[in-house]
Design a protein around this motif. Structure first.
Motif, PDB file in Angstrom:
ATOM      1  N   HIS A 126      -6.509  -0.590   5.839  1.00 25.42           N
ATOM      2  CA  HIS A 126      -6.233  -0.173   7.221  1.00 25.42           C
ATOM      3  C   HIS A 126      -7.262  -0.677   8.236  1.00 25.42           C
ATOM      4  CE1 HIS A 126      -3.989   2.150   4.446  1.00 25.42           C
ATOM      5  NE2 HIS A 126      -4.749   3.217   4.417  1.00 25.42           N
ATOM      6  N   ASP A 173       2.120   2.965   3.190  1.00 26.86           N
ATOM      7  CA  ASP A 173       1.273   4.139   2.926  1.00 26.86           C
ATOM      8  C   ASP A 173       2.086   5.379   2.564  1.00 26.86           C
ATOM      9  OD1 ASP A 173      -1.170   5.387   2.473  1.00 26.86           O
ATOM     10  OD2 ASP A 173      -1.262   6.202   4.490  1.00 26.86           O
ATOM     11  N   ALA A 208      -4.371   7.339  -5.586  1.00 35.99           N
ATOM     12  CA  ALA A 208      -4.786   8.250  -4.505  1.00 35.99           C
ATOM     13  C   ALA A 208      -5.880   9.182  -5.026  1.00 35.99           C
ATOM     14  CB  ALA A 208      -3.589   9.056  -4.017  1.00 35.99           C
ATOM     15  N   THR A 209      -6.726   9.630  -4.119  1.00 32.68           N
ATOM     16  CA  THR A 209      -7.894  10.428  -4.518  1.00 32.68           C
ATOM     17  C   THR A 209      -7.511  11.764  -5.145  1.00 32.68           C
ATOM     18  OG1 THR A 209      -8.046  11.339  -2.289  1.00 32.68           O
ATOM     19  CG2 THR A 209      -9.386   9.393  -2.778  1.00 32.68           C
ATOM     20  N   ARG A 240     -10.222   0.649  -6.635  1.00 39.12           N
ATOM     21  CA  ARG A 240     -10.472   1.093  -5.259  1.00 39.12           C
ATOM     22  C   ARG A 240     -11.796   1.825  -5.202  1.00 39.12           C
ATOM     23  NH1 ARG A 240      -6.892   5.433  -1.851  1.00 39.12           N
ATOM     24  NH2 ARG A 240      -6.969   4.409   0.189  1.00 39.12           N
ATOM     25  N   ARG A 289     -14.336  12.667   3.691  1.00 36.70           N
ATOM     26  CA  ARG A 289     -13.448  13.825   3.543  1.00 36.70           C
ATOM     27  C   ARG A 289     -12.569  13.701   2.292  1.00 36.70           C
ATOM     28  NH1 ARG A 289      -8.463  11.910   5.132  1.00 36.70           N
ATOM     29  NH2 ARG A 289      -8.722  10.021   6.344  1.00 36.70           N
ATOM     30  N   HIS A 304       1.635   5.095  -2.591  1.00 32.66           N
ATOM     31  CA  HIS A 304       1.083   5.961  -3.644  1.00 32.66           C
ATOM     32  C   HIS A 304       2.200   6.677  -4.396  1.00 32.66           C
ATOM     33  CE1 HIS A 304      -2.715   5.628  -1.410  1.00 32.66           C
ATOM     34  NE2 HIS A 304      -2.111   6.100  -0.332  1.00 32.66           N
ATOM     35  N   PRO A 354      -0.496  10.621   2.931  1.00 31.98           N
ATOM     36  CA  PRO A 354      -1.351  11.806   2.751  1.00 31.98           C
ATOM     37  C   PRO A 354      -2.144  12.170   4.013  1.00 31.98           C
ATOM     38  CG  PRO A 354      -2.283   9.886   1.618  1.00 31.98           C
ATOM     39  CD  PRO A 354      -0.901   9.506   2.056  1.00 31.98           C
ATOM     40  N   ASN A 355      -2.386  13.456   4.155  1.00 27.70           N
ATOM     41  CA  ASN A 355      -3.346  13.965   5.154  1.00 27.70           C
ATOM     42  C   ASN A 355      -2.975  13.693   6.598  1.00 27.70           C
ATOM     43  OD1 ASN A 355      -5.279  14.978   3.212  1.00 27.70           O
ATOM     44  ND2 ASN A 355      -5.668  12.834   2.729  1.00 27.70           N
ATOM     45  N   HIS A 383       0.853  -1.198   0.000  1.00 23.39           N
ATOM     46  CA  HIS A 383       0.000   0.000   0.000  1.00 23.39           C
ATOM     47  C   HIS A 383       0.886   1.245   0.000  1.00 23.39           C
ATOM     48  CE1 HIS A 383      -3.784   2.257   0.641  1.00 23.39           C
ATOM     49  NE2 HIS A 383      -2.970   3.131   1.218  1.00 23.39           N
ATOM     50  N   TYR A 391     -12.149   1.427   1.109  1.00 24.53           N
ATOM     51  CA  TYR A 391     -11.647   2.292   2.180  1.00 24.53           C
ATOM     52  C   TYR A 391     -12.853   2.952   2.847  1.00 24.53           C
ATOM     53  CZ  TYR A 391      -8.442   5.542   4.572  1.00 24.53           C
ATOM     54  OH  TYR A 391      -7.725   6.241   5.523  1.00 24.53           O
ATOM     55  N   TYR A 434      -7.656  17.512  -1.635  1.00 19.48           N
ATOM     56  CA  TYR A 434      -6.392  18.049  -1.105  1.00 19.48           C
ATOM     57  C   TYR A 434      -5.384  18.117  -2.237  1.00 19.48           C
ATOM     58  CZ  TYR A 434      -4.878  13.135  -1.192  1.00 19.48           C
ATOM     59  OH  TYR A 434      -4.567  11.859  -1.600  1.00 19.48           O
TER      60      TYR A 434
HETATM   61  C1  0GY Z   1      -4.311   6.406   2.497  1.00 22.34           C
HETATM   62  C2  0GY Z   1      -5.165   7.274   3.311  1.00 22.34           C
HETATM   63  C3  0GY Z   1      -5.708   8.468   2.988  1.00 22.34           C
HETATM   64  C4  0GY Z   1      -5.798   9.029   1.684  1.00 22.34           C
HETATM   65  C5  0GY Z   1      -5.973   8.359   0.534  1.00 22.34           C
HETATM   66  O1  0GY Z   1      -6.348   8.229  -1.725  1.00 22.34           O
HETATM   67  C6  0GY Z   1      -6.208   8.978  -0.775  1.00 22.34           C
HETATM   68  O2  0GY Z   1      -6.287  10.199  -0.854  1.00 22.34           O
HETATM   69  O3  0GY Z   1      -5.976   7.046   0.504  1.00 22.34           O
HETATM   70  C7  0GY Z   1      -6.304   9.245   4.074  1.00 22.34           C
HETATM   71  O4  0GY Z   1      -6.344  10.478   3.981  1.00 22.34           O
HETATM   72  O5  0GY Z   1      -6.758   8.642   5.074  1.00 22.34           O
HETATM   73  O6  0GY Z   1      -4.431   5.200   2.566  1.00 22.34           O
HETATM   74  O7  0GY Z   1      -3.489   6.925   1.763  1.00 22.34           O
END
Ligand code: 0GY
Length: 306
Positions: free
Chosen positions: A181, A257, A76-77, A124, A130, A33, A261-262, A31, A157, A49
Motif C-alpha cells: 500500500h 485487500d 494476515a496477522t 511478510r 497496532r 487474505h 481487515p480493520n 493482495h 508493511y 484483532y
Molecule cells: C491489510 C491491512 C491491514 C491488516 C493486515 O495482516 C493484517 O492484519 O494486513 C491493516 O489493518 O492495515 O493489508 O490487510
C-alpha cells in the motif's frame, strides 16, 4: 473453537457490483487474505484483532465475480505464523493462487520447502505497531537470507512516518522487496511533499523494491463517495498511486485487500475498487503490466515467456 469478532468489526461487502472496467485476461488480485474459518483454522493467540470468517470459497467466488484469474494470498496477522489456512487455500486453488507467509526463525528448511511446493513465494515482515509485536531485525534478516535461497521475496508493511528509521534495514534486504500500500502515505499531505518524495526516492534508490498501489479505501479521507462521476471513488488517493505506476510501471502490483481487515468507517464494494484501477493506470499498456505481467513475473515466473 468459537471466536467473537472484535467489537465494531465490519463484515465484507456482500454482492459486489459489476465493475465498469474490464480486467485484462489473466489479471491477478495480488493482495488478499483468507480468515479462518475460525472453527477449522483457529486465530492465533497473539492476534490484535478477531475478524469475521472469510473462507477460500468466498475469496475464489469473488475472484470469479470480479473477473480475476488468480490470487496472491497474504498471511494476515490474525493468524500469526500459523499458515494453515493460507496453505489450505493455496492447495485448493489448483495453481491459481500463490502465497506470502509469516514465519519465525525456528522454521526448518523442510517446512520452507513444503510451503514452496504448496505455492508460497514470499514472507511478510510487518512493522505496523497496532497489528504486531516487535520482532528483532536480526531475526528478520536471518529469515530473509534463508528464503532468498528459495527465490522468494519479502513483503514489508509499514507506516510512512516510520520509513526513515527502517530505511537502512529495508535497503539491506537481499531479495526483491514489495511494499504494501505504497508505505501508507498520508494523502492529506501533498503528493509532491517531502513525505511521499522520500518514498519515491526509496524506490528510485533501491531497484529491487516494488510497491502495491492498493488500498485506496484504507488511505482515503474523501472516501467512497463520488466526486466527479458515479463510480469514481477514493479520488484523493489517485495522484499518489498514479505517480508510482507511471514512474515504476514494471515494479507495481494491485490487489483488492479483501476482506478488508480493520476498516472502521465503511466497507468497500470490491466492484468499485476495480473501477479505481483505470484512474491510476490510465493506459492498456500500464494496466497489462500492473495486473498481469508484473504479478506473473514475481509469482509465476515459470509461466513467463521470454
Ligand atoms: C491489510 C491491512 C491491514 C491488516 C493486515 O495482516 C493484517 O492484519 O494486513 C491493516 O489493518 O492495515 O493489508 O490487510
Amino acid at each position: 473453537m468459537q471466536f467473537q469478532k472484535t467489537p465494531g468489526w465490519l463484515d465484507w461487502y456482500q454482492g459486489p457490483s459489476k465493475p465498469g472496467f474490464t480486467l485484462p485476461a489473466g489479471a491477478v488480485d495480488a493482495h488478499c487474505h483468507v480468515f479462518g474459518p475460525g472453527e477449522e483454522f483457529p486465530y492465533a493467540p497473539e492476534r490484535k484483532y478477531t475478524p469475521c470468517d472469510a473462507s477460500k470459497h468466498q475469496l475464489f467466488a469473488l475472484r470469479d465475480q470480479l473477473g480475476f484469474e488468480r490470487n496472491v494470498i497474504v498471511q494476515a496477522t490474525c493468524h500469526g505464523a500459523d499458515n494453515r489456512a493460507l496453505l489450505d487455500a493455496l492447495r485448493y486453488s489448483d495453481g491459481k493462487a500463490r502465497g506470502v507467509a509469516t514465519v519465525r526463525r525456528d522454521i526448518s528448511d523442510e517446512q520452507l520447502q513444503a510451503m514452496h511446493a504448496d505455492g508460497v513465494r514470499g514472507v511478510r515482515f510487518n512493522f505496523v505497531k497496532r497489528l504486531v509485536d516487535f520482532t528483532p531485525k536480526d531475526e528478520l534478516m536471518e529469515i530473509a537470507g534463508r528464503i532468498a535461497r528459495l527465490g522468494w521475496h519479502v513483503v514489508i508493511y509499514f507506516e510512512a512516518v516510520d520509513l526513515p528509521e527502517l530505511w537502512d534495514f529495508f535497503s539491506g534486504l537481499p531479495t526483491t522487496v514489495v511494499v504494501d500500500h505504497m508505505g501508507r502515505p498520508d494523502v492529506s499531505k501533498p503528493v509532491d511533499g517531502p513525505e511521499f518524495a522520500l518514498f519515491l526516492k526509496f524506490m528510485r534508490d533501491n531497484p529491487n523494491v516494488w510497491s502495491k498501489v492498493s488500498c485506496p479505501e484504507r488511505l482515503s479521507l474523501s472516501g467512497p463517495r463520488a466526486l466527479d462521476g458515479e463510480r469514481a471513488a477514493y479520488r484523493d488517493v489517485v495522484p499518489f498511486a498514479r505517480r508510482v505506476v507511471e514512474e515504476f510501471p514494471d515494479r507495481v502490483l494491485w490487489g483488492t485487500d479483501w476482506p478488508h481487515p480493520n476498516l472502521k468507517d465503511h466497507m468497500p464494494d470490491d466492484g468499485l475498487l476495480v473501477d479505481f484501477i483505470p484512474h491510476i493506470a490510465p493506459t492498456p499498456a500500464l494496466q497489462q503490466k500492473l495486473l498481469v505481467d508484473n504479478p506473473l513475473r514475481l509469482y509465476w515466473p515459470e509461466q513467463v515467456k521470454d
